[in-house]
Design a protein around this motif. Structure first.
Motif, PDB file in Angstrom:
ATOM      1  N   GLU A  70      -2.853 -11.765  26.720  1.00  8.61           N
ATOM      2  CA  GLU A  70      -1.531 -10.836  26.029  1.00  8.61           C
ATOM      3  C   GLU A  70      -0.447 -11.580  26.075  1.00  8.61           C
ATOM      4  O   GLU A  70       0.312 -11.825  25.104  1.00  8.61           O
ATOM      5  CB  GLU A  70      -1.609  -9.526  26.682  1.00  8.61           C
ATOM      6  CG  GLU A  70      -2.876  -8.983  26.216  1.00  8.61           C
ATOM      7  CD  GLU A  70      -3.424  -8.453  25.146  1.00  8.61           C
ATOM      8  OE1 GLU A  70      -2.475  -8.431  23.991  1.00  8.61           O
ATOM      9  OE2 GLU A  70      -4.636  -8.699  24.520  1.00  8.61           O
ATOM     10  N   GLU A  71       0.033 -12.191  27.443  1.00 10.73           N
ATOM     11  CA  GLU A  71       1.338 -12.705  27.674  1.00 10.73           C
ATOM     12  C   GLU A  71       1.040 -13.625  28.851  1.00 10.73           C
ATOM     13  O   GLU A  71       0.322 -13.370  29.853  1.00 10.73           O
ATOM     14  CB  GLU A  71       2.487 -11.630  28.052  1.00 10.73           C
ATOM     15  CG  GLU A  71       2.836 -10.732  26.993  1.00 10.73           C
ATOM     16  CD  GLU A  71       4.006  -9.749  27.567  1.00 10.73           C
ATOM     17  OE1 GLU A  71       4.655 -10.272  28.128  1.00 10.73           O
ATOM     18  OE2 GLU A  71       3.948  -8.685  27.193  1.00 10.73           O
ATOM     19  N   ASP A  80       3.157 -15.478  35.655  1.00  9.11           N
ATOM     20  CA  ASP A  80       2.761 -13.883  35.415  1.00  9.11           C
ATOM     21  C   ASP A  80       1.930 -13.982  34.024  1.00  9.11           C
ATOM     22  O   ASP A  80       2.328 -14.465  33.107  1.00  9.11           O
ATOM     23  CB  ASP A  80       3.700 -13.166  35.311  1.00  9.11           C
ATOM     24  CG  ASP A  80       4.345 -12.737  36.570  1.00  9.11           C
ATOM     25  OD1 ASP A  80       4.286 -13.107  37.715  1.00  9.11           O
ATOM     26  OD2 ASP A  80       5.636 -11.901  36.778  1.00  9.11           O
ATOM     27  N   GLU A  82      -0.316 -11.160  31.656  1.00  5.62           N
ATOM     28  CA  GLU A  82      -1.036 -10.148  31.208  1.00  5.62           C
ATOM     29  C   GLU A  82      -2.021 -10.468  30.191  1.00  5.62           C
ATOM     30  O   GLU A  82      -2.026 -11.014  29.556  1.00  5.62           O
ATOM     31  CB  GLU A  82       0.031  -9.256  30.572  1.00  5.62           C
ATOM     32  CG  GLU A  82      -0.507  -7.790  30.176  1.00  5.62           C
ATOM     33  CD  GLU A  82       0.494  -6.805  29.967  1.00  5.62           C
ATOM     34  OE1 GLU A  82       0.077  -6.092  28.842  1.00  5.62           O
ATOM     35  OE2 GLU A  82       1.492  -6.778  30.498  1.00  5.62           O
ATOM     36  N   TYR A  83      -3.266  -9.897  30.677  1.00  8.37           N
ATOM     37  CA  TYR A  83      -4.623 -10.004  29.998  1.00  8.37           C
ATOM     38  C   TYR A  83      -5.356  -8.705  29.736  1.00  8.37           C
ATOM     39  O   TYR A  83      -5.048  -7.755  30.441  1.00  8.37           O
ATOM     40  CB  TYR A  83      -5.598 -11.136  30.636  1.00  8.37           C
ATOM     41  CG  TYR A  83      -6.155 -10.474  31.860  1.00  8.37           C
ATOM     42  CD1 TYR A  83      -7.312  -9.938  32.031  1.00  8.37           C
ATOM     43  CD2 TYR A  83      -5.419 -10.775  33.089  1.00  8.37           C
ATOM     44  CE1 TYR A  83      -7.905  -9.356  33.181  1.00  8.37           C
ATOM     45  CE2 TYR A  83      -6.040 -10.409  34.375  1.00  8.37           C
ATOM     46  CZ  TYR A  83      -7.247  -9.870  34.548  1.00  8.37           C
ATOM     47  OH  TYR A  83      -8.129  -9.545  35.409  1.00  8.37           O
ATOM     48  N   SER A  84      -6.158  -8.764  28.823  1.00  5.22           N
ATOM     49  CA  SER A  84      -6.964  -7.706  28.182  1.00  5.22           C
ATOM     50  C   SER A  84      -8.427  -7.728  28.258  1.00  5.22           C
ATOM     51  O   SER A  84      -8.734  -8.964  28.302  1.00  5.22           O
ATOM     52  CB  SER A  84      -6.705  -7.266  26.895  1.00  5.22           C
ATOM     53  OG  SER A  84      -6.981  -8.148  25.855  1.00  5.22           O
ATOM     54  N   ARG A  90      -5.585  -3.278  29.612  1.00  9.96           N
ATOM     55  CA  ARG A  90      -4.760  -4.635  30.091  1.00  9.96           C
ATOM     56  C   ARG A  90      -4.369  -4.559  31.626  1.00  9.96           C
ATOM     57  O   ARG A  90      -3.772  -3.599  32.428  1.00  9.96           O
ATOM     58  CB  ARG A  90      -3.428  -4.330  29.318  1.00  9.96           C
ATOM     59  CG  ARG A  90      -3.636  -4.554  27.762  1.00  9.96           C
ATOM     60  CD  ARG A  90      -2.262  -4.217  27.067  1.00  9.96           C
ATOM     61  NE  ARG A  90      -1.367  -5.207  27.366  1.00  9.96           N
ATOM     62  CZ  ARG A  90      -0.964  -5.814  26.226  1.00  9.96           C
ATOM     63  NH1 ARG A  90      -1.242  -5.700  25.040  1.00  9.96           N
ATOM     64  NH2 ARG A  90       0.009  -6.676  26.455  1.00  9.96           N
ATOM     65  N   HIS A  92      -2.070  -6.758  34.657  1.00 11.24           N
ATOM     66  CA  HIS A  92      -1.060  -7.671  34.895  1.00 11.24           C
ATOM     67  C   HIS A  92      -1.265  -8.544  36.206  1.00 11.24           C
ATOM     68  O   HIS A  92      -1.751  -7.715  37.264  1.00 11.24           O
ATOM     69  CB  HIS A  92       0.177  -7.144  35.206  1.00 11.24           C
ATOM     70  CG  HIS A  92       1.456  -7.905  35.433  1.00 11.24           C
ATOM     71  ND1 HIS A  92       2.144  -8.602  34.616  1.00 11.24           N
ATOM     72  CD2 HIS A  92       2.015  -8.518  36.742  1.00 11.24           C
ATOM     73  CE1 HIS A  92       3.187  -9.185  35.048  1.00 11.24           C
ATOM     74  NE2 HIS A  92       2.944  -9.290  36.413  1.00 11.24           N
ATOM     75  N   CYS A 108      -2.736  -8.240  41.310  1.00 10.14           N
ATOM     76  CA  CYS A 108      -3.167  -7.687  40.045  1.00 10.14           C
ATOM     77  C   CYS A 108      -3.180  -6.182  40.166  1.00 10.14           C
ATOM     78  O   CYS A 108      -3.055  -5.476  41.134  1.00 10.14           O
ATOM     79  CB  CYS A 108      -4.796  -7.867  39.432  1.00 10.14           C
ATOM     80  SG  CYS A 108      -5.764  -7.227  40.502  1.00 10.14           S
ATOM     81  N   ALA A 111      -1.613  -2.583  33.759  1.00 12.38           N
ATOM     82  CA  ALA A 111      -0.550  -2.707  32.937  1.00 12.38           C
ATOM     83  C   ALA A 111      -0.560  -1.549  31.789  1.00 12.38           C
ATOM     84  O   ALA A 111      -1.647  -1.529  31.219  1.00 12.38           O
ATOM     85  CB  ALA A 111      -0.522  -4.163  32.461  1.00 12.38           C
TER      86      ALA A 111
END
Length: 121
Positions: A70-71, A80, A82-84, A90, A92, A108, A111
């Protein structure tokens, strides 16, 4: 400045998660690495054996559902991410690194899910 690619290591981490490749994932961590997970209370896992116990069931459950990027952002002391999971859940994760270019610690947190138990990390 570190002489290794911190962002690349995190992308490799995500790729290992996507493939469900526990051995490769664990090899990205330093021998004394730790994961602090705050998704369902605070739990701390240290060393390869505890990381294997932590990641084994999660990879089995979530690699088939899919890990999505994601980011990803460099921060002063690491990266850092962010994954889904399954395109919706989500997480972080903050990564810090050893001087040798291994993941030394990961924090972790859920998010965008408030105090809900994310169960993924």
């Amino acid at each position: 400045m570190r002489d290794f690619d911190q962002m690349g290591i995190v992308v490799d981490w995500l790729d290992a998660c996507r493939k469900g490749d526990l051995a490769t994932l664990l090899d990205l961590y330093a021998d004394d690495a730790e994961i602090e997970c705050t998704c369902n209370g605070t739990h701390l896992y240290r060393g390869r054996r505890e990381l294997e116990t932590y990641w084994g069931p999660r990879l089995n459950a979530f690699s088939s559902a899919g890990f999505g990027l994601e980011e990803i952002n460099p921060v002063p002391n690491g990266v850092d991410l962010e994954y889904s999971v399954a395109g919706a859940l989500r997480i972080h994760a903050s990564f810090r690194f050893s001087p040798e270019g291994k993941i030394h610690s990961t924090l972790c947190v859920p998010a965008r899910q408030g105090s809900q138990n994310c169960g993924a990390c």
